[in-house]
Design an enzyme around this catalytic site. Structure first.
Site, mmCIF file in Angstrom:
data_model
loop_
_atom_site.group_PDB
_atom_site.id
_atom_site.type_symbol
_atom_site.label_atom_id
_atom_site.label_comp_id
_atom_site.label_asym_id
_atom_site.label_seq_id
_atom_site.Cartn_x
_atom_site.Cartn_y
_atom_site.Cartn_z
ATOM 1 N N ARG A 41 58.318 86.314 43.166
ATOM 2 C CA ARG A 41 57.486 87.001 42.269
ATOM 3 C C ARG A 41 58.144 88.086 41.473
ATOM 4 O O ARG A 41 58.923 88.742 42.111
ATOM 5 C CB ARG A 41 56.459 87.814 43.408
ATOM 6 C CG ARG A 41 55.607 88.898 42.984
ATOM 7 C CD ARG A 41 54.489 89.407 43.691
ATOM 8 N NE ARG A 41 53.761 90.372 42.972
ATOM 9 C CZ ARG A 41 54.037 91.849 43.179
ATOM 10 N NH1 ARG A 41 54.566 92.363 44.266
ATOM 11 N NH2 ARG A 41 53.150 92.722 42.422
ATOM 12 N N GLU B 263 48.964 96.882 42.374
ATOM 13 C CA GLU B 263 48.993 98.613 42.827
ATOM 14 C C GLU B 263 48.430 99.171 41.925
ATOM 15 O O GLU B 263 48.917 100.343 41.727
ATOM 16 C CB GLU B 263 50.244 98.773 43.506
ATOM 17 C CG GLU B 263 50.833 98.042 44.540
ATOM 18 C CD GLU B 263 52.038 98.695 45.164
ATOM 19 O OE1 GLU B 263 52.500 99.814 44.966
ATOM 20 O OE2 GLU B 263 52.509 98.198 46.499
ATOM 21 N N ASN C 60 49.864 94.088 49.352
ATOM 22 C CA ASN C 60 51.255 94.613 49.618
ATOM 23 C C ASN C 60 51.020 95.618 50.735
ATOM 24 O O ASN C 60 50.104 96.660 50.638
ATOM 25 C CB ASN C 60 51.664 95.846 48.458
ATOM 26 C CG ASN C 60 52.154 94.594 47.391
ATOM 27 O OD1 ASN C 60 51.928 93.522 47.404
ATOM 28 N ND2 ASN C 60 52.439 95.573 45.943
ATOM 29 N N TYR D 98 53.124 98.231 53.744
ATOM 30 C CA TYR D 98 54.442 98.918 54.223
ATOM 31 C C TYR D 98 54.036 99.923 55.166
ATOM 32 O O TYR D 98 54.828 99.898 56.293
ATOM 33 C CB TYR D 98 54.644 99.906 53.009
ATOM 34 C CG TYR D 98 55.396 99.182 51.696
ATOM 35 C CD1 TYR D 98 56.778 98.495 51.880
ATOM 36 C CD2 TYR D 98 54.375 98.691 50.778
ATOM 37 C CE1 TYR D 98 57.062 97.987 51.145
ATOM 38 C CE2 TYR D 98 55.148 98.026 49.694
ATOM 39 C CZ TYR D 98 56.556 97.646 49.997
ATOM 40 O OH TYR D 98 57.095 96.943 48.784
ATOM 41 N N GLU E 139 54.097 91.935 48.876
ATOM 42 C CA GLU E 139 55.390 92.788 49.207
ATOM 43 C C GLU E 139 54.981 93.266 50.624
ATOM 44 O O GLU E 139 53.937 93.650 51.189
ATOM 45 C CB GLU E 139 55.309 94.059 48.118
ATOM 46 C CG GLU E 139 55.519 93.948 46.995
ATOM 47 C CD GLU E 139 55.485 95.151 46.139
ATOM 48 O OE1 GLU E 139 55.855 96.293 46.688
ATOM 49 O OE2 GLU E 139 54.981 94.879 45.050
ATOM 50 N N HIS F 114 53.404 95.646 36.345
ATOM 51 C CA HIS F 114 54.021 96.550 37.429
ATOM 52 C C HIS F 114 54.280 97.730 36.728
ATOM 53 O O HIS F 114 55.613 98.176 36.594
ATOM 54 C CB HIS F 114 55.008 95.647 38.013
ATOM 55 C CG HIS F 114 55.463 95.921 39.254
ATOM 56 N ND1 HIS F 114 55.331 95.151 40.318
ATOM 57 C CD2 HIS F 114 55.941 97.175 39.908
ATOM 58 C CE1 HIS F 114 55.766 95.538 41.500
ATOM 59 N NE2 HIS F 114 55.904 96.911 41.266
HETATM 60 C C1 FCB Z 1 55.576 99.195 45.939
HETATM 61 C C2 FCB Z 1 55.858 98.872 44.635
HETATM 62 C C3 FCB Z 1 57.208 98.126 44.314
HETATM 63 C C4 FCB Z 1 58.263 99.143 45.343
HETATM 64 C C5 FCB Z 1 57.811 99.217 46.831
HETATM 65 C C6 FCB Z 1 58.720 99.976 47.535
HETATM 66 O O1 FCB Z 1 54.662 100.503 46.108
HETATM 67 O O2 FCB Z 1 55.010 97.732 44.088
HETATM 68 O O3 FCB Z 1 57.469 98.164 43.172
HETATM 69 O O4 FCB Z 1 58.619 100.356 44.771
HETATM 70 O O5 FCB Z 1 56.616 99.753 46.826
#
Ligand code: FCB
Length: 455
Positions: free
Chosen positions: A89, A179, A304, A306, A358, A133
């Protein structure tokens, strides 16, 4: 049975729990890796500009060179081939292919993506593109007011259609935005990201324009390509810090502003009523017909993931207990939440097939010198395996996920944190630009090979 037994992960058994056609990849974005910021006719982006404003980027760095992927992409594709990846990607830099964001196209810029896509296909790696992006052409910010201007919606749809027309037949998917919450909130409300504004009303108007540009871009691309089309949303699930009603309400509002503010218009044709009421006079201006334009049928949804957020009664975030620790960004490691959230999305929205576009961690990695220098990033291996275990569990509970992209292939420019935060499977020495696969890269390669052995 504990469906999410994170203490005893057997990588071989875990690999085999994924369906045979499940796809493995890594993700990057143009501004974070390409460099060549002013080469071959590329226009400036709002990030080229933002980096030059004192105090914006923690280490005072910029993206003029970044990982120099623009010149080293062949080496990077070879690295990916070595990992056995199915897919990659990446994002198009809008100002590289249309320097002013309207008017003339830059053929030299398109030629770069042409070479990149060809070398990926030659290596047997499917290219998944993202159109936005975060690197808006600076000229659109200066001349029109950036995403605050409704006129940018049509500019974006034109750009999307041109990329789709030229490349659609060779792309495995095209996502409109990466995002949009970050573009709107971090760019226009908290000033952490370009263009660095500080108004919630602006941020919500921008979010609406992003949504509208998504819908119009999908419609414009449908006319010229059969490539699967979708969007990439960042979800940071919100939880109350205590069971108190006030904390629960704060978490609920944040869920409305982060998850439902984007999911609901796309999949339900409306903004969430509770969050809309909460923002009061800051609510965006919505023209008749906008919500119909936003709600386009999609072929996939990119998620995405985290971490999560914990909320106190005052609406402020509170640091979590960090049972599994925190990443170098200070983000709490919560794979259980990943599983739970994917199941929630499947149940509440019945979305199209999902991709994890992500997921990854920043870690304070360092190279151990010697005859065979290496990077022993055991923390990243633990993060990756726990999240893959969580993903497998979510799929067994009904989440339809077709692929996983680790963020990121390379250590790269982590926005306002500069080069200090390392997310890569591959270490980058920013003095020499030398790439060195970390131990996690080998772990991922072996994991993919295990999975492939059962295909
Ligand atoms: C996300 C972004 C990516 C990167 C990660 C850690 O929010 O899409 O570009 O910075 O976090």
């Amino acid at each position: 049975m504990n469906l999410l037994d994170l203490e005893r992960i057997d990588p071989a058994a875990l690999a085999k729990s994924f369906p045979p056609d499940f796809r493995w990849g890594v993700a990057t974005s143009a501004a974070q890796i390409e460099g060549a910021a002013f080469e071959d006719g590329k226009g400036a982006s709002i990030w080229d500009h933002f980096c030059r404003q004192p105090g914006r980027i923690k280490d005072g760095s910029n993206i003029d060179v970044a990982c120099d992927h623009y010149h080293r992409f062949r080496e990077d594709v070879a690295l990916m081939k070595g990992l056995g990846l199915d897919c990659y990607r990446f994002s198009f830099a809008w100002p590289r292919v249309q320097p002013l964001g309207q008017g003339a196209w830059n053929e030299a810029g398109f030629a770069f993506y042409d070479r990149l896509i060809d070398s990926l296909l030659e290596a047997g790696i499917q290219p998944h593109a993202t159109l936005y992006h975060w690197d808006l052409p600076q000229a659109l910010d200066e001349q029109l007011g950036g995403w605050l201007s409704r006129d940018v919606v049509a500019r974006f749809a034109d750009y999307a259609a041109e990329v789709a027309r030229r490349f659609g037949s060779r792309l495995a998917s095209i996502a409109t935005h990466n995002e949009p919450w970050c573009t709107a909130t971090l760019g226009y409300e908290t000033a952490q990201f370009a263009p660095g504004h500080t108004s919630r009303a602006e941020s919500l108007q921008v979010a609406h324009h992003l949504m509208l540009s998504h819908g119009d871009a999908v419609a414009a691309m449908r006319a010229v390509t059969k490539a699967p089309l979708g969007i990439v949303l960042n979800h940071t699930p919100s939880f109350p810090a205590t069971p108190n009603e006030a904390d629960r309400r704060a978490a609920r509002i944040d869920d409305g502003l982060n998850v439902r503010w984007y999911m609901d218009p796309i999949f339900r044709g409306a903004y969430p009523a509770d969050a809309l009421e909460h923002v009061g006079a800051d609510a965006p201006r919505i023209a008749a017909g906008d919500l119909e334009r936003i709600r386009q049928p999609l072929d996939f949804l990119g998620i995405n993931f985290y971490t999560r957020s914990l909320f106190g009664a005052d609406g402020k975030t509170v640091k979590g207990p960090g049972k599994r620790g925190f990443t170098d960004m200070g983000w709490e490691i919560v794979p259980e939440v990943f599983a739970q959230h994917l199941v929630r999305l499947a149940r509440e929205y019945n979305p199209p097939p999902m991709f994890i576009t992500e997921n990854g961690m920043a870690n304070a990695d360092s190279v151990v010198a010697g005859p065979q220098p290496h990077v022993p990033d055991v923390e990243r291996i633990a993060y990756l395996s726990a999240h893959l275990q969580a993903l497998s569990t979510a799929m067994s509970l009904g989440a339809d996920v077709r692929g996983y992209f680790y963020w990121s292939l390379l250590d790269n420019f982590e926005w306002n944190s500069g080069y200090d935060k390392r997310f890569g499977l591959v270490h980058v020495d920013y003095r020499t630009l030398e790439r060195l696969p970390k131990d996690s890269a080998r772990w991922y390669r072996d994991f993919i090979a295990e999975h492939r052995a059962r295909r």
